[in-house]
Scaffold this active site. Structure first.
Site: not given
Ligand code: NAP
Length: 305
Positions: A12-13, A105, A184, A188, A192, A252
């Site tokens: 996502s991010l 996070n 933050k 949480n 949460n 979340s």
């Molecule tokens: P996400 O959608 O689950 O994305 C994580 C990505 O990391 C996935 O695409 C996964 O690949 C990839 N990944 C994991 N291991 C890997 C590796 N060895 N090599 C390459 N890619 C790898 O997570 P997210 O929501 O973006 O969150 C990321 C961080 O940002 C978290 O700590 C979250 O708490 C924080 N955050 C997120 C948001 C939000 O709105 N989403 C907002 C604020 C903070 P696959 O696709 O192959 O599984």
């Protein structure tokens, strides 16, 4: 010096950052998990960002960790529990003056990554932007927010902040990034886990006012004990404000549990309890909350670390 933005993790991010940088004409390269993921990505023709119902696809090049070329700037966009494992195979490619931007996070994962890369600069980020994956390689920009960036070890600003400006990524450099991350984390911890245990929206916590208030007292004590008094100021009031303002939302952590996904508990409530123990600080309600959450996750077949 302008150099390529290597983005580790196209979730996502990671996708939200990659698409905005690419559309501003910056050099971007995705680093995906393995050859199979690269093949699936290439078959999809790129990353699609959906913003206000408008979808735009960006054919950003992708590779695996074993790809060629040095890495000067790496945006680590994995979950906290994956970050250090995902960075490890990139060590041979990191340039001596490499900069890593850590989007995770919570707290604890940043130190795990920093320990792996003692010669690189680790910049911590705290993001309030919201994005979710509608499907593989398709990300919805769900909530406008802000990105705080900082380096607890070095106050000087990096040279690429203007690239974020060009890309329309709202940000500010701050010397107090740890205070922001701790605040933050405390918000949480107060909200949460209880939404998971009471199986409710954030607003449902208004029926558990005493439980929330007791947790806030303990969290504020922890923040003061670990040298973050500013993060403790007005914590209970902010928690109440967030509960009211986001009453209709599911947290979340609640969403992760409902969808059978691993949570980041180890770097949120788990981190708070570990740091409390390290400071000899007894926080019985926080510890009980942690035990209840671990039991709940185990009972639902989810990892609790
Ligand atoms: P996400 O959608 O689950 O994305 C994580 C990505 O990391 C996935 O695409 C996964 O690949 C990839 N990944 C994991 N291991 C890997 C590796 N060895 N090599 C390459 N890619 C790898 O997570 P997210 O929501 O973006 O969150 C990321 C961080 O940002 C978290 O700590 C979250 O708490 C924080 N955050 C997120 C948001 C939000 O709105 N989403 C907002 C604020 C903070 P696959 O696709 O192959 O599984």
């Amino acid at each position: 010096m302008s150099s390529t933005w290597h983005i580790l993790g196209a979730g996502s991010l990671g996708s939200l950052w990659a698409c905005r940088l690419a559309r501003a004409g910056k050099a971007v390269r995705l680093i995906l998990r393995d050859d199979e993921r690269v093949a699936a990505y290439e078959a999809a023709g790129g990353l699609t960002l959906i913003e206000q119902d408008q979808a735009h696809t960006h054919a950003i090049p992708a590779q695996t960790a074993t790809g060629a070329g040095p890495i000067h700037r790496l945006l680590v966009a994995c979950k906290a529990y994956d970050a250090h494992k995902a960075v490890a195979p990139l060590l041979p490619r990191l340039a001596p003056n490499a900069e890593l931007i850590l989007l995770q996070n919570g707290l604890g994962s940043q130190d795990e990554v920093a320990a792996l890369v003692p010669h690189a600069r680790c910049i911590f980020a705290s993001s309030t932007e919201g994005a979710f994956r509608q499907a593989d390689w398709q990300v919805v920009f769900a909530g406008h927010g802000f990105n705080w960036l900082g380096d607890p070890a070095r106050p000087s600003t990096p040279g690429w902040l203007d690239e974020l400006e060009d890309a329309g990524i709202p940000h500010q450099w701050t010397p107090d990034i740890l205070t922001r991350l701790w605040r933050k984390l405390a918000l949480n911890c107060a909200i949460n886990p209880l939404t998971v245990l009471h199986e409710c929206r954030n607003g449902g916590l208004s029926e558990h006012h005493c439980e929330v208030a007791t947790l806030c007292v303990e969290l504020a004590e922890l923040l003061r004990r670990c040298g973050q008094p500013q993060a403790a100021d007005g914590l209970a009031e902010e928690v109440e404000r967030v509960i009211q303002a986001t009453a209709a939302n599911y947290s979340s952590m609640y969403q992760d549990v409902r969808q059978g996904r691993r949570t980041e508990i180890h770097y949120l409530l788990g981190h708070a309890c570990r740091i409390a123990a390290r400071h000899g600080c007894e926080l019985p309600h926080l510890e009980r909350l942690h035990r209840r959450l671990v039991e709940y996750l185990n009972a639902h077949g989810l990892p609790s670390d």
